[in-house]
Design an enzyme around this catalytic site. Structure first.
Site, short mmCIF file in Angstrom:
data_model
loop_
_atom_site.label_atom_id
_atom_site.label_comp_id
_atom_site.label_asym_id
_atom_site.label_seq_id
_atom_site.Cartn_x
_atom_site.Cartn_y
_atom_site.Cartn_z
N HIS A 149 -10.58 15.24 -13.40
CA HIS A 149 -11.15 15.85 -11.78
C HIS A 149 -12.64 16.78 -12.34
CE1 HIS A 149 -8.71 19.50 -12.95
NE2 HIS A 149 -9.67 20.26 -12.34
N HIS A 200 -15.08 29.15 -15.62
CA HIS A 200 -15.02 29.18 -14.22
C HIS A 200 -15.97 30.11 -13.64
CE1 HIS A 200 -11.01 26.85 -14.98
NE2 HIS A 200 -11.44 26.07 -13.78
N TRP A 226 0.83 -1.17 0.08
CA TRP A 226 0.07 -0.12 0.01
C TRP A 226 0.82 1.25 0.08
CZ3 TRP A 226 -2.83 1.05 5.43
CH2 TRP A 226 -1.87 0.83 6.33
N ASN A 227 0.26 2.34 -0.39
CA ASN A 227 0.96 3.74 -0.62
C ASN A 227 0.20 4.59 0.07
OD1 ASN A 227 2.74 2.63 -2.52
ND2 ASN A 227 1.25 2.51 -3.89
N HIS A 272 -15.07 26.11 -5.91
CA HIS A 272 -13.67 26.55 -6.48
C HIS A 272 -13.69 27.73 -6.94
CE1 HIS A 272 -10.14 25.67 -8.70
NE2 HIS A 272 -10.58 25.86 -9.93
N ASP A 315 -14.63 19.88 -10.99
CA ASP A 315 -14.81 21.32 -10.24
C ASP A 315 -16.15 21.69 -9.79
OD1 ASP A 315 -12.12 21.94 -11.66
OD2 ASP A 315 -13.01 23.16 -13.12
MN MN Z 1 -10.16 22.37 -11.95
#
Ligand code: MN
Length: 257
Positions: A73, A207, A61-62, A79, A75
């Protein structure tokens, strides 16, 4: 048969294909690079805890470190300052994480011009042949940029005048946020805004307008070329980071074959 039974039969029988829209997440995953004096996110990194050795004889494991906005990902509205009173990534209603998606393919335009911007007229033309944008769904904007994702320099495509990657015009971003029925916009680039959007008015309009309207963004998607223009079902699974502004996400599409 039940609706879920039909779905499972479609998945096992091959009439429904699962397409992974997620970029592999590793130390090499390209990240946004802002100029000074702005703070930057860090690359994904990991520390091995044990690998079937003295530190843990039977297990591997890490620990890992990642920014909320690294790799493929999600947003969340908080954000951006315009969405500061909106959802964080843990409070986005789970029902919204499974939604219809359409694909607007402007890869040819973006190959010809890395600064290509999607305009309202482009979306209107697309709607004339494919029907209206999905109510509560995703607009996925294909630019072919996923072909560059293995090479950070080509993916970010920056020179002395800054990054040059395709995006969405100020007016189109405002229109998508305030007038169109979509819940969010998904892109293949490092962020939902164009590389040159720092110079737009307002800066970073995707955004600013989308997140300000409590809508969402998905970035660094891959394999949009494998989706139909209409009819895909998108599953986006950000981690429920409490108060988080976003999260690396597994993004899958279900497509009828
Ligand atoms: Mn982003």
């Amino acid at each position: 048969m039940s609706v879920l039974g039909d779905l499972l039969a479609g998945l096992s029988g091959g009439s429904i294909e699962v397409v992974d829209l997620t970029a592999p997440l590793s130390e090499d995953t390209p990240i946004l690079q802002l100029p000074p004096p702005f703070a930057n996110t860090q690359h994904f990194s990991r520390t091995e805890l044990s690998r079937y050795d003295d530190r843990g004889p039977s297990w591997y494991w890490n620990d890992f470190t990642t920014g909320e906005h690294v790799g493929t990902h999600f947003d969340a509205p908080v954000h951006w300052v315009t969405g500061r009173d909106g959802d964080d990534v843990s409070t986005v209603a789970v029902g919204k994480l499974i939604a219809p998606a359409v694909v607007l393919d402007f890869a040819d335009s973006a190959v010809a011009d890395p600064d290509f911007l999607l305009e309202v007229d482009h979306v209107r033309e697309w709607e004339a042949s494919h029907g209206p944008l999905p109510d509560g769904g995703w607009l996925l904007y294909r630019t072919g940029w996923d072909a560059r994702s293995e090479d950070s320099d080509r993916f970010l495509n920056a020179n002395e005048t800054g990054p040059h990657t395709p995006g969405i015009s100020v007016e189109c971003a405002r229109w998508l946020a305030e007038e169109s029925p979509v819940m969010g916009v998904g892109v293949e680039t490092v962020g939902t805004d164009a590389g040159a959007a720092h110079s737009f008015e307002p800066a970073f309009p995707c955004h600013s307008f989308l997140l300000g309207a409590n809508k969402y963004g998905l970035t660094q998607l891959q394999n949009l070329a494998r989706l139909p223009a209409t009819g895909a079902l998108l599953i986006a699974a950000p981690l429920p980071i409490v108060g988080g502004s976003g999260s690396p996400s597994r993004v899958l599409a279900l497509v009828e074959r």
